[in-house]
Write a protein that holds these residues in place. Structure first.
Motif, mmCIF file in Angstrom:
data_model
loop_
_atom_site.group_PDB
_atom_site.id
_atom_site.type_symbol
_atom_site.label_atom_id
_atom_site.label_comp_id
_atom_site.label_asym_id
_atom_site.label_seq_id
_atom_site.Cartn_x
_atom_site.Cartn_y
_atom_site.Cartn_z
ATOM 1 N N UNK A 201 47.988 45.890 45.381
ATOM 2 C CA UNK A 201 49.292 45.759 44.705
ATOM 3 C C UNK A 201 49.713 44.288 44.732
ATOM 4 N N UNK A 202 49.620 43.685 45.943
ATOM 5 C CA UNK A 202 49.997 42.273 46.083
ATOM 6 C C UNK A 202 49.094 41.373 45.245
ATOM 7 N N UNK A 203 47.790 41.633 45.281
ATOM 8 C CA UNK A 203 46.846 40.808 44.512
ATOM 9 C C UNK A 203 47.132 40.926 43.013
ATOM 10 N N UNK A 204 47.458 42.152 42.576
ATOM 11 C CA UNK A 204 47.733 42.398 41.160
ATOM 12 C C UNK A 204 48.958 41.636 40.675
ATOM 13 N N UNK A 205 50.050 41.769 41.411
ATOM 14 C CA UNK A 205 51.283 41.106 40.945
ATOM 15 C C UNK A 205 51.155 39.579 41.062
ATOM 16 N N UNK A 206 50.348 39.117 42.016
ATOM 17 C CA UNK A 206 50.151 37.663 42.124
ATOM 18 C C UNK A 206 49.344 37.127 40.942
ATOM 19 N N UNK A 207 48.375 37.955 40.487
ATOM 20 C CA UNK A 207 47.559 37.534 39.334
ATOM 21 C C UNK A 207 48.433 37.418 38.087
ATOM 22 N N UNK A 261 54.270 44.274 28.605
ATOM 23 C CA UNK A 261 53.400 45.462 28.673
ATOM 24 C C UNK A 261 52.600 45.474 29.982
ATOM 25 N N UNK A 262 52.237 44.283 30.474
ATOM 26 C CA UNK A 262 51.485 44.230 31.741
ATOM 27 C C UNK A 262 52.365 44.680 32.905
ATOM 28 N N UNK A 263 53.615 44.195 32.934
ATOM 29 C CA UNK A 263 54.537 44.620 33.998
ATOM 30 C C UNK A 263 54.831 46.114 33.900
ATOM 31 N N UNK A 284 41.966 47.074 35.979
ATOM 32 C CA UNK A 284 42.341 47.129 34.564
ATOM 33 C C UNK A 284 43.255 45.970 34.186
ATOM 34 N N UNK A 285 44.003 45.480 35.184
ATOM 35 C CA UNK A 285 44.908 44.340 34.927
ATOM 36 C C UNK A 285 44.120 43.132 34.417
ATOM 37 N N UNK A 286 42.944 42.934 35.001
ATOM 38 C CA UNK A 286 42.120 41.792 34.596
ATOM 39 C C UNK A 286 41.829 41.843 33.097
#
Lengths: 310, 132
Positions: A201-207, A261-263, A284-286
């Protein structure tokens, strides 16, 4: 009689000296930890104020100093993490050998060895996870461009994980029985999963935050490029420059819906917890972030072309 | 004529014995007396060593605290200014900002995994079957 009294006094002085030194050290370490944690959070508050553009020069300076301190701490934690990972690999290797021996030999000695080595591997893993959670916490505080609700939620989860890890460590240290060690392994399963999820979760929102912050910066530079070109451009190039700036503006306008849309996807995965994991969201975020990255790269290339940056 | 000051042989012998007795006494007494100061001396040496150790510990603590402070006390703005000065020799401020923005984007590349989750066995146990 007098001599024994002097000796007794002498020993008491030495003992009290060491007690004073030890307690002072403990107090200092504790104070430093509290101070460090408070400074981390004051940086978070400061960064919020800086984001709201209501900061004074002194606040700005304080923000810069704290940011520098945080960067040093992050580098230090990364080093610690590497060294602990090396130790963990050694402990895990020993654990595997001992478990194989225990399963094949089933002797009392092999049981004893298995208990000791399993405990060591568990403690080693605990240490790696504690450092990793702290590293993510500091990186998150340092990060920009992240929606505050997500930032706060991830930070509180990381804090909670650190507390649970400390509790688990105490339990492992106090356990010496084979069944208790097995029970601890069962107890760790949900905690391990929680730590895994929070980390992604942290890695995703930081990206997302890194790209969002680059976009925010690109908006500011776009304005500067426009005003710089208006001041210097002659009439022959005016039309060409106008077209270029329009092209940049168009690309910049396309960005906010992509970020939204990403958020939204992150929000959805929070409300649908259980069906999707943060790990799969991160993967999938990537895919979602790549088009944003490409567009931003194109915008910066235009800036470089207009301002002739090589 | 007899010399009045001359010592009689018998008296001389007595004196010799007296001297030898007193020297023995002195030797044994001295030996007994000297043990008390020696014990006191050992105690003082011990005490002195402890005091020196205390002073060394305090000195080490002071030195380490000052060096720690020094390591965090550098001003980032001075460093930034110095970097800006070097940059300004070749690039304008806007050009430098664009260059920094490019660097920021490179750091934000989603394919780069900064601080990924460490490869750990989350199922360390003794009796359960290993999944690895």
């Amino acid at each position: 009689m007098r001599k024994t009294q002097i000796n007794y006094l002498f020993r008491t002085i030495i003992f009290s000296f060491f007690v004073v030194v030890a307690s002072t050290h403990q107090v200092l370490v504790h104070a430093q930890e509290i101070d460090s944690a408070q400074q981390d959070y004051s940086l978070l508050e400061l960064s919020e104020e800086v984001g709201e553009e209501s900061f004074s020069p002194s606040q700005m300076k304080e923000y810069g100093v704290q940011k520098q301190r945080l960067a040093t701490e992050i580098v230090d934690l990364k080093r610690q993490l590497l060294s602990r990972l090396n130790q963990y690999e050694k402990d895990e290797k020993q654990y595997r050998i001992a478990i194989d021996q225990y399963r094949s030999l089933q002797t009392l000695n092999s049981i004893e060895e298995a208990i000791a080595v399993t405990k060591r591997a568990m403690l080693s893993r605990n240490e790696v996870l504690e450092i990793y959670q702290n590293l993510l916490r500091l990186q998150l505080i340092d990060a920009q461009g992240i929606e505050l609700s997500h930032k706060r939620q991830a930070l509180s989860q990381l804090e909670e994980n650190r507390e649970l890890l400390a509790e688990f460590k105490n339990k492992v240290e106090q356990t010496n029985d084979r069944n208790d060690v097995n029970n601890l392994a069962i107890e760790f399963t949900p905690l391990g999963a929680q730590i895994h999820e929070t980390s992604y979760y942290a890695l995703g929102i930081m990206a997302i935050g890194r790209l969002q912050s680059t976009y925010d910066q690109a908006m500011v530079i776009s304005q500067r490029v426009t005003s710089a070109q208006q001041e210097t451009t002659d009439q022959t190039n005016e039309a060409k420059i106008k077209r270029s700036l329009k092209e940049i503006e168009k690309l910049l306008e396309q960005m906010p819906p992509k970020f939204e849309s990403t958020w939204m996807k992150v929000n959805e995965s929070i409300s649908r917890r259980g069906n999707t994991t943060y790990h799969s969201l991160y993967q999938t975020l990537n895919k979602n972030l790549m088009p944003i990255y490409t567009d931003l790269s194109k915008i910066i290339s235009y800036f470089e072309e207009i301002e002739q940056v090589r | 004529m007899k010399d009045e000051n001359s010592i009689k042989p018998s008296a001389l012998k007595q004196q010799e014995t007296a001297f030898s007795v007193s020297s023995d006494q002195w030797w044994t007494e001295g030996k007994v007396k000297s043990t008390t100061p020696k014990k006191n001396q050992a105690f003082l040496i011990k005490f002195g060593i402890v005091v020196i150790l205390m002073v060394i510990i305090i000195l080490i603590a002071l030195i380490s605290s000052t060096t720690n402070k020094k390591s965090t006390d550098h001003d980032p703005f001075k460093m930034d200014l110095a970097q800006e000065e070097v940059g300004q020799q070749e690039l304008t401020l806007l050009q430098q900002q664009i260059k920094d923005l490019r660097q920021q984007l490179n750091d934000a590349d989603p394919t780069i995994k900064d601080s990924p989750f460490p490869n750990l066995d989350l199922e360390i146990t003794i009796d359960q079957p290993q999944k690895r």
